[in-house]
Design a protein around this motif. Structure first.
Motif, PDB file in Angstrom:
ATOM      1  N   ILE B  14      53.328  71.039 127.138  1.00  0.00           N
ATOM      2  CA  ILE B  14      52.581  70.751 128.366  1.00  0.00           C
ATOM      3  C   ILE B  14      51.823  72.000 128.814  1.00  0.00           C
ATOM      4  N   VAL B  15      52.511  73.147 128.805  1.00  0.00           N
ATOM      5  CA  VAL B  15      51.883  74.385 129.277  1.00  0.00           C
ATOM      6  C   VAL B  15      50.681  74.735 128.414  1.00  0.00           C
ATOM      7  N   ILE B  16      50.845  74.641 127.096  1.00  0.00           N
ATOM      8  CA  ILE B  16      49.743  74.998 126.190  1.00  0.00           C
ATOM      9  C   ILE B  16      48.557  74.051 126.395  1.00  0.00           C
ATOM     10  N   ALA B  17      48.832  72.757 126.443  1.00  0.00           N
ATOM     11  CA  ALA B  17      47.756  71.782 126.606  1.00  0.00           C
ATOM     12  C   ALA B  17      47.024  72.003 127.926  1.00  0.00           C
ATOM     13  N   LEU B  18      47.807  72.242 128.970  1.00  0.00           N
ATOM     14  CA  LEU B  18      47.229  72.450 130.295  1.00  0.00           C
ATOM     15  C   LEU B  18      46.366  73.706 130.326  1.00  0.00           C
ATOM     16  N   ALA B  19      46.905  74.786 129.752  1.00  0.00           N
ATOM     17  CA  ALA B  19      46.178  76.059 129.758  1.00  0.00           C
ATOM     18  C   ALA B  19      44.860  75.910 129.010  1.00  0.00           C
ATOM     19  N   LEU B  20      44.901  75.264 127.842  1.00  0.00           N
ATOM     20  CA  LEU B  20      43.669  75.093 127.066  1.00  0.00           C
ATOM     21  C   LEU B  20      42.662  74.244 127.825  1.00  0.00           C
ATOM     22  N   ALA B  21      43.147  73.160 128.456  1.00  0.00           N
ATOM     23  CA  ALA B  21      42.249  72.283 129.205  1.00  0.00           C
ATOM     24  C   ALA B  21      41.587  73.049 130.350  1.00  0.00           C
ATOM     25  N   VAL B  22      42.382  73.832 131.073  1.00  0.00           N
ATOM     26  CA  VAL B  22      41.838  74.587 132.197  1.00  0.00           C
ATOM     27  C   VAL B  22      40.801  75.590 131.711  1.00  0.00           C
ATOM     28  N   LEU B  23      41.129  76.302 130.616  1.00  0.00           N
ATOM     29  CA  LEU B  23      40.201  77.313 130.124  1.00  0.00           C
ATOM     30  C   LEU B  23      38.918  76.684 129.599  1.00  0.00           C
ATOM     31  N   LEU B  24      39.048  75.495 128.996  1.00  0.00           N
ATOM     32  CA  LEU B  24      37.850  74.817 128.493  1.00  0.00           C
ATOM     33  C   LEU B  24      36.945  74.358 129.631  1.00  0.00           C
ATOM     34  N   ALA B  25      37.568  73.926 130.711  1.00  0.00           N
ATOM     35  CA  ALA B  25      36.792  73.361 131.819  1.00  0.00           C
ATOM     36  C   ALA B  25      36.343  74.409 132.827  1.00  0.00           C
ATOM     37  N   LEU B  26      36.965  75.574 132.792  1.00  0.00           N
ATOM     38  CA  LEU B  26      36.762  76.581 133.825  1.00  0.00           C
ATOM     39  C   LEU B  26      35.302  76.946 134.087  1.00  0.00           C
ATOM     40  N   PRO B  27      34.466  77.113 133.034  1.00  0.00           N
ATOM     41  CA  PRO B  27      33.075  77.515 133.295  1.00  0.00           C
ATOM     42  C   PRO B  27      32.343  76.577 134.254  1.00  0.00           C
ATOM     43  N   LEU B  28      32.830  75.345 134.418  1.00  0.00           N
ATOM     44  CA  LEU B  28      32.201  74.430 135.368  1.00  0.00           C
ATOM     45  C   LEU B  28      32.338  74.954 136.795  1.00  0.00           C
ATOM     46  N   ALA B  29      33.427  75.675 137.043  1.00  0.00           N
ATOM     47  CA  ALA B  29      33.723  76.072 138.412  1.00  0.00           C
ATOM     48  C   ALA B  29      33.598  77.574 138.658  1.00  0.00           C
ATOM     49  N   ALA B  30      33.921  78.370 137.628  1.00  0.00           N
ATOM     50  CA  ALA B  30      34.061  79.808 137.884  1.00  0.00           C
ATOM     51  C   ALA B  30      32.720  80.522 137.921  1.00  0.00           C
ATOM     52  N   ASP B  31      32.691  81.688 138.581  1.00  0.00           N
ATOM     53  CA  ASP B  31      31.447  82.452 138.632  1.00  0.00           C
ATOM     54  C   ASP B  31      31.381  83.423 137.452  1.00  0.00           C
ATOM     55  N   ARG B  32      30.246  84.118 137.369  1.00  0.00           N
ATOM     56  CA  ARG B  32      29.988  84.979 136.213  1.00  0.00           C
ATOM     57  C   ARG B  32      31.055  86.054 136.050  1.00  0.00           C
ATOM     58  N   TYR B  33      31.518  86.602 137.166  1.00  0.00           N
ATOM     59  CA  TYR B  33      32.480  87.693 137.078  1.00  0.00           C
ATOM     60  C   TYR B  33      33.783  87.214 136.444  1.00  0.00           C
ATOM     61  N   VAL B  34      34.272  86.071 136.905  1.00  0.00           N
ATOM     62  CA  VAL B  34      35.519  85.530 136.358  1.00  0.00           C
ATOM     63  C   VAL B  34      35.366  85.251 134.867  1.00  0.00           C
ATOM     64  N   ILE B  35      34.201  84.681 134.516  1.00  0.00           N
ATOM     65  CA  ILE B  35      33.944  84.378 133.106  1.00  0.00           C
ATOM     66  C   ILE B  35      33.948  85.660 132.273  1.00  0.00           C
ATOM     67  N   SER B  36      33.362  86.722 132.804  1.00  0.00           N
ATOM     68  CA  SER B  36      33.296  87.965 132.032  1.00  0.00           C
ATOM     69  C   SER B  36      34.690  88.571 131.870  1.00  0.00           C
ATOM     70  N   VAL B  37      35.516  88.475 132.914  1.00  0.00           N
ATOM     71  CA  VAL B  37      36.883  89.006 132.808  1.00  0.00           C
ATOM     72  C   VAL B  37      37.676  88.192 131.781  1.00  0.00           C
ATOM     73  N   LEU B  38      37.507  86.872 131.838  1.00  0.00           N
ATOM     74  CA  LEU B  38      38.233  86.033 130.881  1.00  0.00           C
ATOM     75  C   LEU B  38      37.781  86.303 129.447  1.00  0.00           C
ATOM     76  N   THR B  39      36.468  86.535 129.268  1.00  0.00           N
ATOM     77  CA  THR B  39      35.976  86.851 127.926  1.00  0.00           C
ATOM     78  C   THR B  39      36.645  88.121 127.407  1.00  0.00           C
ATOM     79  N   LEU B  40      36.792  89.085 128.299  1.00  0.00           N
ATOM     80  CA  LEU B  40      37.468  90.338 127.939  1.00  0.00           C
ATOM     81  C   LEU B  40      38.937  90.083 127.584  1.00  0.00           C
ATOM     82  N   ILE B  41      39.573  89.207 128.364  1.00  0.00           N
ATOM     83  CA  ILE B  41      40.975  88.850 128.082  1.00  0.00           C
ATOM     84  C   ILE B  41      41.085  88.253 126.683  1.00  0.00           C
ATOM     85  N   PHE B  42      40.159  87.339 126.362  1.00  0.00           N
ATOM     86  CA  PHE B  42      40.201  86.702 125.038  1.00  0.00           C
ATOM     87  C   PHE B  42      40.042  87.751 123.942  1.00  0.00           C
TER      88      PHE B  42
END
Lengths: 288, 333, 242
Positions: B14-42
């Motif tokens: 459940i956790v893995i599926a949820l995390a992947l779904a959230v990360l896949l959908a996130l760009p719909l909601a998040a701003d550029r800064y959050v996206i850039s931080v997440l890209t760095l995390i990846f």
């Protein structure tokens, strides 16, 4: 023409002795405590800044600042070993490594925040004086620094050979279990050794400001330099550290002269690779 | 892969599926800064995974992994700039070049019995040697760096990695997830068990017929090749390469933080480590920046403190504790 | 009776000291053969030369008709010789089952059959109920058993056991003897053991080689060897006999 090379080589020997003193601290710590001090060069740079501060504030010559700095760094080393590093004795190598990498990162960046990235020079009144001996022209500060480095190293040799505490520390290095069995306070002796190792660094740092300007970025570079020297001399060998220091001092000076100065440490790294492959116990080390 | 899914505990699925779904959908909601931080995390989760394979599983301490990032980045960037070959092809050359470096270092180290701290120093020596070499290499622009030009007409050419932020966000996500999956599969393979045997006790491993040299070589070649892919990502994301930045020892150290903090030799350690460390570091930069303090220094001091605290108090990392706490057992361990 | 292992004139020196001096012996296929001798007699050095951990200075080791001296320890194992270590060396952070499975992987490519094989061996050595425990948490007798289990998992033709009874209680020794005897009887596995526990040697071995100061001083059936005056002297010290 050869006199130029000779001049460069002599400069290298003098610088190398100071490097050797710094590396001596690393070798002593490893030889006894069996912990690799991966923040070694960072401590040397702290000492450089301290010597710089003492000079700027009180016009104290770094050659004199050496004494209080060695004492201060002894205390720092003693405290660090007792409080932070001792639980890591006997733990996997990579954990010790990471601990001291952490210490090193903190030091460099605190210096960066406090002093900025620019280098801080110490302008000695005799900074540009030199001695002329036949074809040789040697800088006065370098001669003083090298002489002081030899004096400090000699004092350390004397301590390990001639005092009871020195003998006890050597016993710890030879046979840790045995040292514990005969009732030596190993923990205290380790702290003492780390203190002595850092005292070398404190003294070397004071001498280094007469050769190079203090800058935070020197920290990792000096750590690697110290490692190259002790590996070449033989990790844990005291005499090896001085010999390795001179060797690296000369090879860097010649490489910097013959090629670009910025390429000089390339030769040191190539030498390190060669020594690791061909003679991993170092030139003066013993095969274990 | 199906096998992995089947053995995962229900809560883990459940956790893995949820995390992947959230990360896949996130760009719909998040701003550029959050996206850039997440890209760095990846990015850090990906390269951390590559390093984890060599240190966490095979037990070989490399402190020169920046070398493979740099070689990978430079090879792909040069092929693009000089030959017009895009990164999807260039990545193969990049991987081959970095794996060749890895094989050379591994061969020297393992053939001549350079182990532990000495091996770590060997890896540093190669990385530093290469850094200074690149500083003086005209082909790559030397110390002045190599730049991938911004060309208006190429924007949107995803097949040449000439795209916007989202392209790199999803590419980074795919790399991080793919690397975790790859390591999970390898950890459960014969080679994975042989790695752990060599890590735990090389003499005993050899007495069980394991060719320790071959097994360690496999680790260093796979790890360096994987890391090079991260280098290609880095080069095309930042569009510039400087020897002093990519090869530096501080880069090698930066890249090992996430797996150490998260947990060595676990599949989720590097991922968790990257998700914990990167936002904290970036957040700290943002906060101290407002107060006008030297921000990169503060971030590094923070990383240093984290290293000391984690290695003193939790040497096996955050993930094993988290997993135990939430009943998510890491099967691949 | 075919010869499985033959050592001929094996010698090994360490810094001038002769650890093993011109030792020759043969082990027949299906036999249980013991090497005994007082501490420092050179037993473990002899063992290490067979297992590929040391290269002999002189002499040869022949296994199943081929020379194996000078091969690396992993190559020796792949030929079909598995060993235990006198000072046990389990993989400490791994589970008991994974420890054994790593041995089983030598001759099994797929994980499922390796795991099944490991479980069967753990069952045989009474370790099945501890298979999920980490090796570092085991008691010494259990670690000794794990050591044997891991070696067995590689399906050896010849099993080298280096003092696996030391530190076991008499009942545990008897159990280990029973297991080894059953293995030997059921699978025909050849066993070469170094042992101090004479109770085990007498119960297991069909023939015994006695080493003293690196040299072979006696050779034969266990009950004859223990009556040999030279052997008694070597164990008790010459003066005790004289």
């Amino acid at each position: 023409m050869w006199s130029i090379y000779l001049n460069v080589a002599v400069q290298g020997v003098l610088t190398g002795l100071v490097y050797g003193l710094m590396a001596l601290g690393l070798s002593v710590i490893f030889g006894v405590v069996r912990v690799v001090n991966f923040a070694h060069g960072e401590f040397a740079v702290v000492a450089m800044y301290a010597a710089y501060a003492l000079f700027t504030a009180f016009r104290l010559d770094p050659l004199w600042a050496l004494l209080p700095l060695a004492a201060l760094f002894f205390l720092v080393g003693y405290g660090l070993q007792a409080a932070l590093i001792n639980p890591f004795v006997g733990r996997p190598e990579h954990e010790q490594f990471i601990l001291l990498v952490g210490v090193g990162i903190i030091i460099v960046n605190v210096l960066l925040i406090a002093f900025g990235p620019d280098s801080r020079p110490v302008n000695l009144s005799y900074g540009f004086d030199s001695y002329e001996i036949g074809p040789l022209i040697v800088d006065k500060p370098r001669v003083f620094a090298a002489a002081a480095a030899i004096a400090v190293a000699a004092a350390l040799f004397w301590f390990f050979r001639r005092t009871r505490t020195g003998a006890a520390i050597r016993a710890c290095a030879d046979n840790l279990v045995g040292a514990g069995v005969v009732g030596l306070n190993v923990k205290r002796l380790f702290a003492l050794t780390f203190g002595l190792g850092l005292a070398c660094v404190g003294a070397a740092g004071a001498l280094l400001v007469t050769i190079a300007d203090a800058a935070p970025s020197l920290g990792p570079a000096y750590t690697l330099l110290a490692f190259i020297i002790v590996i070449i001399g033989g990790l844990g060998s005291m005499a090896g550290a001085l010999v390795g220091g001179v060797l690296i001092g000369v090879s860097e000076a010649l490489a910097g002269f013959l090629f670009a100065p910025s390429m000089k440490s390339m030769f040191s790294f190539a030498l390190l690779i060669a020594v690791l492959v061909l003679r991993p116990q170092g030139l003066l080390g013993q095969r274990t | 892969m199906i096998e992995l899914w089947r053995i995962a505990p229900p809560r883990g699925r459940i956790v893995i599926a949820l995390a992947l779904a959230v990360l896949l959908a996130l760009p719909l909601a998040a701003d550029r800064y959050v996206i850039s931080v997440l890209t760095l995390i990846f990015y850090f989760a990906y390269v951390g995974q590559a390093w984890n394979l060599m240190m966490g599983y095979a037990g070989q301490l490399s402190l020169g992994h920046a070398l493979y990032v740099g070689v990978g980045g430079y090879v792909a960037a040069l092929m693009w700039l000089k030959l017009g070959i895009g990164p999807w092809l260039g990545v193969f050359a990049a991987v081959a070049a970095a794996a060749a470096f890895g094989a050379a270092i591994g061969w020297l180290g393992f053939r001549f019995g350079i182990a532990g701290v000495y091996f770590a120093l060997l890896t540093i020596a190669f990385a530093e040697f290469t850094r200074i070499g690149f500083d003086h290499l005209e082909l790559t622009g030397g110390a002045a760096g190599l730049f991938l030009p911004f060309e208006e007409k190429r924007i949107g050419e995803w097949w040449n990695l000439r795209g916007g932020q989202l392209l790199f966000y999803y590419l980074g996500l795919a790399l991080a997830a793919g690397a975790a999956l790859l390591v999970a599969l390898m950890a459960r393979s014969r080679l994975g068990y042989q790695w752990r045997a060599v890590r735990e006790d090389e003499t005993a491993a050899r007495a069980l017929g394991i060719d320790a040299f071959a097994v360690k070589m496999a680790a260093v070649v796979i790890s360096s090749g994987m890391t090079a892919v991260g280098g290609v990502f880095y080069a095309f994301y930042y569009n510039n390469l400087f020897p002093s930045q990519v090869f530096e020892i501080s880069r090698s150290i930066e890249l090992i933080l996430a797996p150490i903090v998260g947990g060595l030799g676990t599949v989720f350690g590097p991922v968790i480590g990257a998700f914990v460390l990167t936002p904290l570091g970036e957040g700290l930069t943002a906060v101290t920046g407002r107060f006008g303090i030297n921000a990169p220094g503060v971030k590094a001091v923070f990383y240093g403190v984290v290293l000391i605290v984690i290695i003193s108090a939790m040497p096996s990392g955050v993930w094993p504790r988290l997993a135990a706490l939430f009943g998510l057992k890491d099967h691949a361990r | 009776m075919t010869t499985l292992l033959a050592a001929a004139n094996l010698s090994k020196r360490f810094a001038g000291l002769i650890a093993v001096n011109q030792v020759s012996f043969e082990v027949a296929a299906g036999e249980i053969f013991a090497v005994i001798g007082p501490n420092g007699a050179g037993k473990t050095t002899l063992f290490a030369m067979i297992a590929g951990a040391l290269t002999p200075d002189e002499g040869t080791v022949t296994f199943a008709g081929a020379r194996i001296d000078g091969l690396t320890s992993d190559a020796v194992c792949r030929r079909g010789i598995a060993r235990t270590f006198q000072i046990v060396r389990p993989f400490p952070a791994l589970s008991v089952e994974d420890n054994v499975m790593i041995g089983a992987l030598l001759r099994r490519a797929d994980m499922r059959s390796a795991r099944a094989h490991a479980r069967a061996i753990l069952e045989m050595l009474d370790l099945a109920d501890k298979r999920a425990a980490t090796a570092s948490s085991l008691t010494l007798p259990d670690r000794k058993r794990l050591e044997v289990a891991r070696a067995l998992a590689t399906d050896p033709k010849l099993l080298l056991l280096d003092e696996v009874m030391a530190g076991l209680r008499p009942t545990e020794t008897d159990r280990m003897v029973a297991i080894l005897r059953k293995l030997n009887r059921d699978t025909g596995m050849t066993i070469l053991l170094i042992e101090h526990v004479m109770r085990a040697v007498m119960a297991l071995a069909s023939r015994v080689l006695v080493l003293h100061h690196g040299a072979a001083i006696a050779h034969g059936a266990p009950k004859d060897v223990v009556r040999d005056p030279a052997v008694i002297a070597s164990y008790l010290g010459a003066e005790a006999v004289g």
